[in-house]
Scaffold this active site. Structure first.
Site, PDB file in Angstrom:
ATOM      1  N   THR A  12       0.819  -1.214   0.000  1.00 15.51           N
ATOM      2  CA  THR A  12       0.000   0.000   0.000  1.00 15.51           C
ATOM      3  C   THR A  12       0.850   1.261   0.000  1.00 15.51           C
ATOM      4  OG1 THR A  12      -1.783  -1.130   1.174  1.00 15.51           O
ATOM      5  CG2 THR A  12      -1.767   1.267   1.273  1.00 15.51           C
ATOM      6  N   VAL A  13       1.830   1.337   0.905  1.00 14.02           N
ATOM      7  CA  VAL A  13       2.644   2.549   1.007  1.00 14.02           C
ATOM      8  C   VAL A  13       3.593   2.659  -0.186  1.00 14.02           C
ATOM      9  CG1 VAL A  13       4.330   3.806   2.396  1.00 14.02           C
ATOM     10  CG2 VAL A  13       2.478   2.562   3.504  1.00 14.02           C
ATOM     11  N   LYS A 102       9.076   1.382  12.175  1.00 14.51           N
ATOM     12  CA  LYS A 102       9.304   1.758  13.575  1.00 14.51           C
ATOM     13  C   LYS A 102       9.806   0.582  14.398  1.00 14.51           C
ATOM     14  CE  LYS A 102       4.765   0.386  13.639  1.00 14.51           C
ATOM     15  NZ  LYS A 102       3.887   0.299  12.455  1.00 14.51           N
ATOM     16  N   VAL A 129       6.492   7.227  12.492  1.00 19.23           N
ATOM     17  CA  VAL A 129       5.644   7.653  13.614  1.00 19.23           C
ATOM     18  C   VAL A 129       4.642   8.682  13.118  1.00 19.23           C
ATOM     19  CG1 VAL A 129       5.558   8.639  15.925  1.00 19.23           C
ATOM     20  CG2 VAL A 129       7.567   7.325  15.221  1.00 19.23           C
ATOM     21  N   GLU A 188      -5.201  -5.617  12.385  1.00 20.76           N
ATOM     22  CA  GLU A 188      -4.700  -6.841  11.766  1.00 20.76           C
ATOM     23  C   GLU A 188      -5.475  -8.054  12.289  1.00 20.76           C
ATOM     24  OE1 GLU A 188      -2.458  -6.823   9.452  1.00 20.76           O
ATOM     25  OE2 GLU A 188      -1.799  -4.740   9.616  1.00 20.76           O
ATOM     26  N   ASP A 199       2.934  -1.416  19.411  1.00 21.47           N
ATOM     27  CA  ASP A 199       3.144  -0.445  18.335  1.00 21.47           C
ATOM     28  C   ASP A 199       3.402   0.945  18.901  1.00 21.47           C
ATOM     29  OD1 ASP A 199       2.732   0.389  15.338  1.00 21.47           O
ATOM     30  OD2 ASP A 199       1.372   1.686  16.470  1.00 21.47           O
ATOM     31  N   LYS A 203       6.906   3.456  18.870  1.00 22.63           N
ATOM     32  CA  LYS A 203       6.876   4.834  18.382  1.00 22.63           C
ATOM     33  C   LYS A 203       7.332   5.839  19.441  1.00 22.63           C
ATOM     34  CE  LYS A 203       3.200   3.828  15.063  1.00 22.63           C
ATOM     35  NZ  LYS A 203       1.744   3.948  14.763  1.00 22.63           N
ATOM     36  N   GLY A 299      -2.084   4.811   6.406  1.00 24.45           N
ATOM     37  CA  GLY A 299      -2.739   4.820   5.107  1.00 24.45           C
ATOM     38  C   GLY A 299      -1.793   5.225   3.996  1.00 24.45           C
TER      39      GLY A 299
END
Length: 427
Positions: A12-13, A102, A129, A188, A199, A203, A299
């Site tokens: 996606t990224v 991260k 982050v 997920e 997570d 960060k 996103g």
């Protein structure tokens, strides 16, 4: 002069990054000189919906990081390995790095940044982050004149979505909302990293290192997730004038504290109105006071924006001073911070207790709290159900050690059934 980029990962990224680089018109002029040279992927047969020469794709990821024609490697495969090894291999080849990873940076940042400094290359991490929130460059450059005293943030969109839904729909359970979050792609299939706070811990380790100037050992950060937060707690917090958020907090208060836990936030605080998958971070410093940054925390668009911004900074820097690294973009941290254990911290606390509906239970609780210097701000007896009384307690600022000692004794009271919830309030 053209600058050649290798991209590891075209999910996606990666797809978002490629779309920006293939459409540079109207964006920063530097992007006109950037070319995607090679793309490393796990599967060569996947349709990614972008127009790229198929010949630049390879499933040999090492071939990307060792290609002598590539100037910058963008690592977007995620996870620990092979990401860590590929980053280090690229650095050894004298290539600059842009990463959104991260997990690797929080665990192996010392190794990666030490290697990058020795080689004279940049490792840029804005996308690691806060998604599209420019918090990394804010801490490294824009707030460089300040003595940072605290960084506090909602930096995990999944947990913020769950807690926001619990607040808006008190009849829905944690499990129901989590299932919806998974169906919507916000969580997920295995939500452990998000809902158990891993997570956010990764960060805040990165942000604390930038804010306070030393490397952080991940295992020294206190971590608590949101699985035990119930709709009852959300409702009780609202009655008291608070909302519950999973906060990551790093502050220098008679020593460095770094912690991640669900927190009661006053309704008039800037973070209280941050809902859904949105992220927000407050930075307190001298002389600026408090700065609040908010935006999409994940996103395609948000994260790709941050990745390409880092790429622009690298290209700009090597255009001007190819042999002299820009100190504002590098890492000068060489020592580890001493992080205070949670046992020596102080806070206000929200407690929800269930007690058998016996006379004198409130007095017994008050005596136990008083014995260990736990002063109370609020104590309320709520609904009766199946012979149990719900008791809500809000303490004044007390030490963690005193509170836990008092709770140990309270658990031995004959009138006590259980203590379902212990949460901290935002200082």
């Amino acid at each position: 002069m053209s600058y050649k980029v290798g991209i590891l990962g075209m999910g996606t990224v990666g797809t978002g990054v490629a779309k920006i680089l293939l459409d540079p018109v109207g964006r920063h002029a530097i992007l006109q000189s950037v070319e995607i040279k090679r793309v490393g992927v796990r599967s060569l047969n996947k349709d990614r919906g972008i127009i790229l020469d198929p010949s630049i794709f390879t499933d040999d990821l090492e071939a990307v990081v060792t290609d002598p024609n590539i100037d910058v490697v963008i690592e977007l495969i995620g996870g620990i390995e092979p990401a860590r090894s590929l980053i280090l291999q690229a650095i050894a080849q004298g290539k600059h790095i842009v990463t959104a990873n991260k997990a690797v940076l929080a665990r192996y940042g010392d190794e990666i940044f030490t290697a990058a400094t020795a080689k004279g290359v940049y490792v840029m991490l804005e996308a690691a982050v806060g998604g599209g929130i420019p918090i990394i460059q804010t801490l490294k450059q824009a707030l460089g004149a300040n003595k940072i005293t605290a960084v506090t943030g909602i930096i995990n969109g999944t947990t913020n979505y769950i807690l926001s839904r619990m607040s808006a729909n008190p009849h829905e359970s944690f499990a129901e909302i989590l299932a919806d979050a998974q169906a919507l792609g916000y969580a997920e299939a295995d939500p452990t990293a998000d809902v158990d706070g891993y997570d956010a811990t990764d960060k805040i380790a990165i942000l604390a290192s930038l804010a306070f100037g030393d490397r952080i050992k991940l295992e020294q950060i206190y971590r608590e997730g949101i699985r035990h937060v119930t709709s009852t707690d959300v409702a009780r917090a609202a009655e008291l004038g608070y909302v519950i958020k999973l906060l990551a907090i790093a502050r220098n208060h008679e020593g460095l504290e770094i912690r991640v836990h669900p927190t009661l936030v006053p309704k008039d605080h800037p973070l209280a109105s941050i809902n859904g998958v949105t992220n927000a971070i407050t930075v307190a410093g001298d002389p600026i006071g408090e700065v609040v940054l908010s935006g999409a925390g994940a996103g395609m668009g948000a994260t790709a924006s941050a990745v390409v911004a880092d790429l622009i900074n690298i290209v700009a820097a090597i255009q001007v001073q190819p042999q002299r690294p820009n100190q504002l973009m590098g890492c000068s941290h060489h020592h580890y911070a001493t992080v205070k254990p949670i046992t020596v911290s102080t806070s206000q606390y929200y407690l929800r207790l269930l007690a058998y509906d016996h006379a004198g239970v409130i007095g017994d609780l008050g005596n136990c709290f008083g014995k260990y210097e736990v002063n109370l701000e609020t104590i309320l007896q709520k609904h009766h159900h199946q012979g149990l009384a719900e008791i809500i307690v809000v303490t004044k600022v007390v030490s963690e050690l005193n509170l836990q000692t008092a709770l140990t004794e309270i658990r031995s009271l004959a009138a006590l059934h259980s203590i379902p919830t212990v949460l901290r309030l935002l200082a």
